[in-house]
Design a protein around this motif. Sequence first.
Motif, mmCIF file in Angstrom:
data_model
loop_
_atom_site.group_PDB
_atom_site.id
_atom_site.type_symbol
_atom_site.label_atom_id
_atom_site.label_comp_id
_atom_site.label_asym_id
_atom_site.label_seq_id
_atom_site.Cartn_x
_atom_site.Cartn_y
_atom_site.Cartn_z
ATOM 1 N N THR A 112 187.723 18.914 55.860
ATOM 2 C CA THR A 112 187.139 20.086 55.215
ATOM 3 C C THR A 112 187.470 21.370 55.972
ATOM 4 N N ASP A 139 184.401 16.212 47.100
ATOM 5 C CA ASP A 139 183.443 15.533 47.972
ATOM 6 C C ASP A 139 182.019 15.956 47.616
ATOM 7 N N ASN A 141 180.787 20.330 51.340
ATOM 8 C CA ASN A 141 180.999 21.196 52.517
ATOM 9 C C ASN A 141 182.052 22.274 52.289
ATOM 10 N N ASP A 148 190.133 18.828 48.552
ATOM 11 C CA ASP A 148 189.435 18.164 49.659
ATOM 12 C C ASP A 148 188.766 16.918 49.104
ATOM 13 N N THR A 149 188.841 15.844 49.884
ATOM 14 C CA THR A 149 188.309 14.576 49.388
ATOM 15 C C THR A 149 187.175 14.064 50.272
HETATM 16 MG MG LIG Z 1 184.798 16.883 54.494
#
Ligand SMILES: [Mg+2]
Length: 264
Positions: A17, A41, A45, A123-124
């Motif tokens: 992240t 995600d 975040n 982002d995962t």
């Molecule tokens: Mg993350």
Amino acid sequence: MVKTIVLANQKGGVGKTAIAVQLAYFFSQIMNKRVLVIDLDHQHNTSRAIIMGKGAETSTIPSSQLLSSSVTKVEKKPFVLIAADNKELLRMEKQPDKHNTFVNNLNGFIKAVTKQFDICIIDTNPNPDIRQLSALIVSDFVLCPLQLNQEAIDGIGMLLNHENIGIKKIQATLNPKLHFIGVLPNMVEPTPFQRENFKDLTTHFSKLLIPLSTGFAAIKKTTAIAEAQAVGLPVWKMGKTSARDAWTHMKPVFEKIASVMEIK
Ligand SMILES: [Mg+2]
Ligand SMILES: Nc1ncnc2c1ncn2[C@@H]1O[C@H](COP(=O)(O)OP(=O)(O)OP(=O)(O)O)[C@@H](O)[C@H]1O
């Protein structure tokens, strides 16, 4: 044509992240590119940091919808965040009959907005599930942040060969265009233990690392990065000596990533 990069590693807390957010700022503010960020995600975040930073337009579309329905439009702004929604993202793995549709929808969305952005950063979550799989199937590039402990180094095999989301497996079957940028050691500390692990990594996995003129790419552990993430700002805007130092060593790494992606 948009170029899509996914940050992936099944290990949690390795800096996916932080690097996704800072890369988004780098492409948007320093390279003046049109950037789309997709946060898959449920921990939210990336979304939290970018929303706090106030530099991007947050789409009205939550990220689960990119998988669950056929979305073909997004806000026409130069920096757009498609934020994570919690419950729907968590439900996706439990609908195996829809997994093919999820991948097709995400693919269709990226194709539909391809002229609107230069870069898409995904982002995962740190689970080998359909969200991470979909992201790897639709992306052009994958970058794998990694921490320098033995467990993580032992996990590199899984990163490449995991039966569902191993990068080599995906390149061989579902996404031959996926370019593996490499593993990026993050939170590197100048301890003898980490030095030893870095040596081990360069001996056994040098082909997986990202070469720079000064050695292999790595990002040091520094409070400046954690602080920048906490307030959702680019590291270089933190206005402290420690942040300037952090940016000095991060910049060549980010420039290298841009160069591998052929972003000028
Ligand atoms: Mg993350
Ligand atoms: N180079 C660094 N130096 C210091 N702190 C860092 C660095 N990189 C990341 N961090 C901090 O470490 C924590 C974990 O990083 P981050 O959330 O980016 O990991 P992640 O891989 O996305 O985790 P998850 O798998 O849970 O999504 C965060 O608080 C982040 O700000």
